[in-house]
Design a protein around this motif. Sequence first.
Motif, PDB file in Angstrom:
ATOM      1  N   GLU A 283     -23.262 -68.394  77.918  1.00 16.89           N
ATOM      2  CA  GLU A 283     -21.987 -67.915  77.357  1.00 16.89           C
ATOM      3  C   GLU A 283     -21.065 -69.110  77.182  1.00 16.89           C
ATOM      4  OE1 GLU A 283     -19.763 -65.078  79.766  1.00 16.89           O
ATOM      5  OE2 GLU A 283     -18.372 -64.722  78.102  1.00 16.89           O
ATOM      6  N   ASP A 284     -20.732 -69.400  75.945  1.00 15.44           N
ATOM      7  CA  ASP A 284     -19.818 -70.515  75.648  1.00 15.44           C
ATOM      8  C   ASP A 284     -18.428 -69.913  75.430  1.00 15.44           C
ATOM      9  OD1 ASP A 284     -18.469 -72.685  74.661  1.00 15.44           O
ATOM     10  OD2 ASP A 284     -19.619 -72.847  72.793  1.00 15.44           O
ATOM     11  N   ASP A 285     -17.573 -70.080  76.439  1.00 12.28           N
ATOM     12  CA  ASP A 285     -16.251 -69.431  76.413  1.00 12.28           C
ATOM     13  C   ASP A 285     -15.195 -70.498  76.146  1.00 12.28           C
ATOM     14  OD1 ASP A 285     -14.875 -67.016  76.630  1.00 12.28           O
ATOM     15  OD2 ASP A 285     -14.353 -67.355  78.718  1.00 12.28           O
ATOM     16  N   TYR A 286     -15.327 -71.147  75.003  1.00 12.14           N
ATOM     17  CA  TYR A 286     -14.613 -72.414  74.767  1.00 12.14           C
ATOM     18  C   TYR A 286     -13.125 -72.264  74.514  1.00 12.14           C
ATOM     19  CZ  TYR A 286     -14.930 -70.752  70.092  1.00 12.14           C
ATOM     20  OH  TYR A 286     -14.791 -69.975  68.994  1.00 12.14           O
ATOM     21  N   ASP A 287     -12.660 -71.127  73.972  1.00 14.77           N
ATOM     22  CA  ASP A 287     -11.217 -71.083  73.671  1.00 14.77           C
ATOM     23  C   ASP A 287     -10.605 -69.701  73.873  1.00 14.77           C
ATOM     24  OD1 ASP A 287     -11.934 -69.557  71.532  1.00 14.77           O
ATOM     25  OD2 ASP A 287     -11.015 -70.814  70.012  1.00 14.77           O
ATOM     26  N   SER A 288     -11.165 -68.954  74.827  1.00 15.75           N
ATOM     27  CA  SER A 288     -10.720 -67.567  75.002  1.00 15.75           C
ATOM     28  C   SER A 288      -9.262 -67.476  75.445  1.00 15.75           C
ATOM     29  CB  SER A 288     -11.599 -66.892  76.041  1.00 15.75           C
ATOM     30  OG  SER A 288     -11.536 -67.646  77.230  1.00 15.75           O
ATOM     31  N   GLU A 289      -8.728 -68.582  75.963  1.00 18.44           N
ATOM     32  CA  GLU A 289      -7.352 -68.546  76.477  1.00 18.44           C
ATOM     33  C   GLU A 289      -6.341 -68.269  75.380  1.00 18.44           C
ATOM     34  OE1 GLU A 289      -9.573 -70.858  77.144  1.00 18.44           O
ATOM     35  OE2 GLU A 289      -9.741 -71.008  79.320  1.00 18.44           O
ATOM     36  N   PHE A 290      -6.727 -68.558  74.141  1.00 23.81           N
ATOM     37  CA  PHE A 290      -5.751 -68.401  73.066  1.00 23.81           C
ATOM     38  C   PHE A 290      -6.021 -67.142  72.273  1.00 23.81           C
ATOM     39  CE2 PHE A 290      -6.027 -73.102  73.583  1.00 23.81           C
ATOM     40  CZ  PHE A 290      -4.909 -73.163  74.401  1.00 23.81           C
ATOM     41  N   ARG A 291      -5.232 -66.155  72.595  1.00 29.24           N
ATOM     42  CA  ARG A 291      -5.258 -64.891  71.849  1.00 29.24           C
ATOM     43  C   ARG A 291      -3.831 -64.557  71.574  1.00 29.24           C
ATOM     44  NH1 ARG A 291      -9.718 -61.665  71.386  1.00 29.24           N
ATOM     45  NH2 ARG A 291      -8.656 -59.757  70.814  1.00 29.24           N
ATOM     46  N   TYR A 292      -3.594 -64.039  70.402  1.00 31.10           N
ATOM     47  CA  TYR A 292      -2.203 -63.817  70.022  1.00 31.10           C
ATOM     48  C   TYR A 292      -1.826 -62.350  70.046  1.00 31.10           C
ATOM     49  CZ  TYR A 292      -3.518 -68.441  68.892  1.00 31.10           C
ATOM     50  OH  TYR A 292      -4.041 -69.700  69.017  1.00 31.10           O
ATOM     51  N   HIS A 293      -2.795 -61.477  70.201  1.00 35.06           N
ATOM     52  CA  HIS A 293      -2.471 -60.073  70.423  1.00 35.06           C
ATOM     53  C   HIS A 293      -3.126 -59.711  71.752  1.00 35.06           C
ATOM     54  CE1 HIS A 293      -2.336 -60.572  66.154  1.00 35.06           C
ATOM     55  NE2 HIS A 293      -3.637 -60.485  66.027  1.00 35.06           N
ATOM     56  N   SER A 302     -18.532 -61.307  83.255  1.00 35.99           N
ATOM     57  CA  SER A 302     -17.956 -60.321  84.177  1.00 35.99           C
ATOM     58  C   SER A 302     -18.791 -59.033  84.197  1.00 35.99           C
ATOM     59  CB  SER A 302     -16.504 -60.011  83.796  1.00 35.99           C
ATOM     60  OG  SER A 302     -16.454 -59.320  82.563  1.00 35.99           O
ATOM     61  N   LEU A 303     -19.673 -58.853  83.218  1.00 39.40           N
ATOM     62  CA  LEU A 303     -20.521 -57.646  83.183  1.00 39.40           C
ATOM     63  C   LEU A 303     -21.938 -57.917  83.689  1.00 39.40           C
ATOM     64  CD1 LEU A 303     -19.671 -56.424  79.559  1.00 39.40           C
ATOM     65  CD2 LEU A 303     -18.771 -55.516  81.701  1.00 39.40           C
ATOM     66  N   ASP A 304     -22.181 -59.157  84.067  1.00 39.64           N
ATOM     67  CA  ASP A 304     -23.542 -59.587  84.370  1.00 39.64           C
ATOM     68  C   ASP A 304     -23.941 -59.197  85.789  1.00 39.64           C
ATOM     69  OD1 ASP A 304     -25.939 -61.021  84.464  1.00 39.64           O
ATOM     70  OD2 ASP A 304     -24.926 -62.891  85.023  1.00 39.64           O
ATOM     71  N   ARG A 305     -24.756 -58.141  85.910  1.00 37.21           N
ATOM     72  CA  ARG A 305     -25.178 -57.728  87.250  1.00 37.21           C
ATOM     73  C   ARG A 305     -26.508 -58.400  87.639  1.00 37.21           C
ATOM     74  NH1 ARG A 305     -20.827 -56.666  87.106  1.00 37.21           N
ATOM     75  NH2 ARG A 305     -19.729 -54.715  86.824  1.00 37.21           N
ATOM     76  N   GLY A 306     -27.245 -58.879  86.634  1.00 39.20           N
ATOM     77  CA  GLY A 306     -28.575 -59.425  86.927  1.00 39.20           C
ATOM     78  C   GLY A 306     -28.594 -60.932  87.133  1.00 39.20           C
ATOM     79  N   GLY A 307     -27.440 -61.568  87.015  1.00 39.44           N
ATOM     80  CA  GLY A 307     -27.395 -63.027  87.232  1.00 39.44           C
ATOM     81  C   GLY A 307     -28.031 -63.815  86.098  1.00 39.44           C
ATOM     82  N   ARG A 308     -28.087 -63.221  84.897  1.00 38.83           N
ATOM     83  CA  ARG A 308     -28.755 -63.915  83.781  1.00 38.83           C
ATOM     84  C   ARG A 308     -27.789 -64.764  82.946  1.00 38.83           C
ATOM     85  NH1 ARG A 308     -33.504 -63.851  85.592  1.00 38.83           N
ATOM     86  NH2 ARG A 308     -33.958 -65.020  83.701  1.00 38.83           N
ATOM     87  N   VAL A 309     -26.481 -64.590  83.171  1.00 40.28           N
ATOM     88  CA  VAL A 309     -25.509 -65.308  82.320  1.00 40.28           C
ATOM     89  C   VAL A 309     -25.106 -66.632  82.955  1.00 40.28           C
ATOM     90  CG1 VAL A 309     -23.224 -65.228  81.244  1.00 40.28           C
ATOM     91  CG2 VAL A 309     -24.606 -63.151  81.370  1.00 40.28           C
ATOM     92  N   LEU A 310     -25.229 -67.683  82.171  1.00 42.40           N
ATOM     93  CA  LEU A 310     -24.772 -69.012  82.585  1.00 42.40           C
ATOM     94  C   LEU A 310     -23.480 -69.243  81.818  1.00 42.40           C
ATOM     95  CD1 LEU A 310     -28.324 -70.264  81.921  1.00 42.40           C
ATOM     96  CD2 LEU A 310     -27.327 -70.132  84.214  1.00 42.40           C
ATOM     97  N   TYR A 311     -22.394 -69.260  82.543  1.00 43.65           N
ATOM     98  CA  TYR A 311     -21.075 -69.257  81.899  1.00 43.65           C
ATOM     99  C   TYR A 311     -20.555 -70.685  81.768  1.00 43.65           C
ATOM    100  CZ  TYR A 311     -16.083 -68.507  81.320  1.00 43.65           C
ATOM    101  OH  TYR A 311     -14.794 -68.543  80.851  1.00 43.65           O
ATOM    102  N   THR A 312     -20.054 -71.033  80.581  1.00 44.83           N
ATOM    103  CA  THR A 312     -19.465 -72.374  80.424  1.00 44.83           C
ATOM    104  C   THR A 312     -18.049 -72.280  79.878  1.00 44.83           C
ATOM    105  OG1 THR A 312     -20.119 -72.771  78.135  1.00 44.83           O
ATOM    106  CG2 THR A 312     -21.757 -73.289  79.786  1.00 44.83           C
ATOM    107  N   GLY A 313     -17.196 -73.136  80.379  1.00 44.20           N
ATOM    108  CA  GLY A 313     -15.826 -73.264  79.865  1.00 44.20           C
ATOM    109  C   GLY A 313     -15.527 -74.749  79.731  1.00 44.20           C
ATOM    110  N   THR A 314     -14.496 -75.075  79.011  1.00 43.83           N
ATOM    111  CA  THR A 314     -14.173 -76.487  78.776  1.00 43.83           C
ATOM    112  C   THR A 314     -12.667 -76.713  78.881  1.00 43.83           C
ATOM    113  OG1 THR A 314     -14.299 -78.296  77.160  1.00 43.83           O
ATOM    114  CG2 THR A 314     -14.087 -76.086  76.269  1.00 43.83           C
ATOM    115  N   PHE A 315     -12.281 -77.928  79.233  1.00 45.25           N
ATOM    116  CA  PHE A 315     -10.848 -78.268  79.226  1.00 45.25           C
ATOM    117  C   PHE A 315     -10.431 -78.893  77.897  1.00 45.25           C
ATOM    118  CE2 PHE A 315     -11.625 -78.027  83.822  1.00 45.25           C
ATOM    119  CZ  PHE A 315     -10.583 -77.168  84.159  1.00 45.25           C
ATOM    120  N   LEU A 325     -14.134 -82.953  80.260  1.00 41.47           N
ATOM    121  CA  LEU A 325     -14.425 -82.138  81.440  1.00 41.47           C
ATOM    122  C   LEU A 325     -14.679 -80.690  81.034  1.00 41.47           C
ATOM    123  CD1 LEU A 325     -11.898 -83.319  84.190  1.00 41.47           C
ATOM    124  CD2 LEU A 325     -14.367 -83.721  84.098  1.00 41.47           C
ATOM    125  N   ALA A 326     -15.791 -80.174  81.507  1.00 38.07           N
ATOM    126  CA  ALA A 326     -16.126 -78.763  81.270  1.00 38.07           C
ATOM    127  C   ALA A 326     -16.748 -78.246  82.566  1.00 38.07           C
ATOM    128  CB  ALA A 326     -17.105 -78.654  80.103  1.00 38.07           C
TER     129      ALA A 326
END
Length: 474
Positions: A283-293, A302-315, A325-326
Amino acid sequence: MDLKHLRPNRAQDAPIYLQLYRRYREAIAAGRLHPGDRVPSVRSLASDLSLSRGTVETAYQMLVSEGYFVTRGAAGTVVSPRLGRLGEPSQAPTPEPPAQSSPRPQAVAGKALPFQLGMPALDAFPRKTWARLAGRSVRTLDTAAMDYPDPAGYEPLRRAIATYLGISRGIACSHEQVFITPGYHGALDLVCRTLLKVGDLGWYEDPGYILARQYLERAGMRLAAVPVDEEGLSVAAGKQRAAAARFAVVTPTHQSPTGAALSLPRRLELLEWANDRHAWVIEDDYDSEFRYHGRPLPALKSLDRGGRVLYTGTFSKVLFPGLRLAYLVVDESLVDKFEETVHLLRGPGSILPQAMVAHFMEQGHFSRHLRKMRSLYAVRRGYLVDALTRTLGESLDVQRQAGGIHILAHLTTRQNDKALAESAKAEGLALDALSNWQINKASQRGLLMGFANFATADDAMASVHRLRTVLANP
Ligand SMILES: Cc1ncc(COP(=O)(O)O)c(C=O)c1O
């Protein structure tokens, strides 16, 4: 509609916002709610159902971003009049703004070029605070910090990120699950070395983030192009084309570059596929912080119960890309494996920038900065959208996405977007062609334009006039 149809069940495993989201969809499908019907405000529903406003807001946000609801300002929120009879969006929900990333940062002498992708507002970064933190960080790092650093990253930063993700992205994780990496490529590199092997097949969004695609191909991965539509990645197409893939790379919050949000049914389908196949979802969650609505959509993780999601974020978007830095968040069960890899790679580099970011987060500057940038970007996006609509409304169809720091405008003429982007670049305009981001033969033509550095409406208009000249004389 009777509120009993909406009331979530606290005994259920599913998060309350998800239950509420589903109840609304069921109500629409069952005809209890009709296109055009007004729904209760967030405040009144929260109070009637004794829920927090954030929970209701999250559910509404998902329904809006998937096209089930539309907001009408003071007139409130209504069930989308465009819904088909079965309650499915008849047309794609309005896509959200795409990502921003130029193949190469092109800032000249500290100034971003007009339309430059992937570059946050350089003029709005709190440089004084940053300089103060630099001094403080140098002073507080003791001699122990002069030793080889922990290759998983500076612990206070890992802790600050874990706290931030819990609050802002709905991800419950400990700092041990967070690995600091030198940019998003560093996170991909860790995943490839730890869980994948050369020749592995993976789903890749088409169109999708061009630089990561190039990295994965060079790392020996085989990529199956999976089309993207208004609900994000088509999981059904992925299963049909490459059911046995070992991994999928997705940008669920804000598809890069189209801006669509991956709909909840597809999120669940993707997770089910990954669980059944023991595949990994990056999961590349690169710019989710910016939402205007509304608030940012919760992460797929947050829905991953099986531990299959590798989550990435970046600064890179929330602070600045020069930091490099990510971070990568992995399931608890994978921590030891990733520890082994980072020990071989020796970590993300110097402690000092990591300590500065940790202080920036701990002292509340980070959340203040994000709040400030959200409103600033909403204004700057308005400058660009306005200038484009007034000046080039005939040749460009500007997409009104909900977030991000760039705009996608489809060409309504038959012009070739690659040729236009090349001509624009020759004029010093750093926009990109949508078809450059496509794997299969381009079916859509459009221009990707960053807006974060348009400080005034006049700035935006001046650049759009230059673009108009390029469009008129390609
Ligand atoms: C889709 C996407 N993912 C991730 C990134 C982050 O890359 P990095 O951390 O290497 O700056 C970007 C940057 O532009 C991007 O556009």
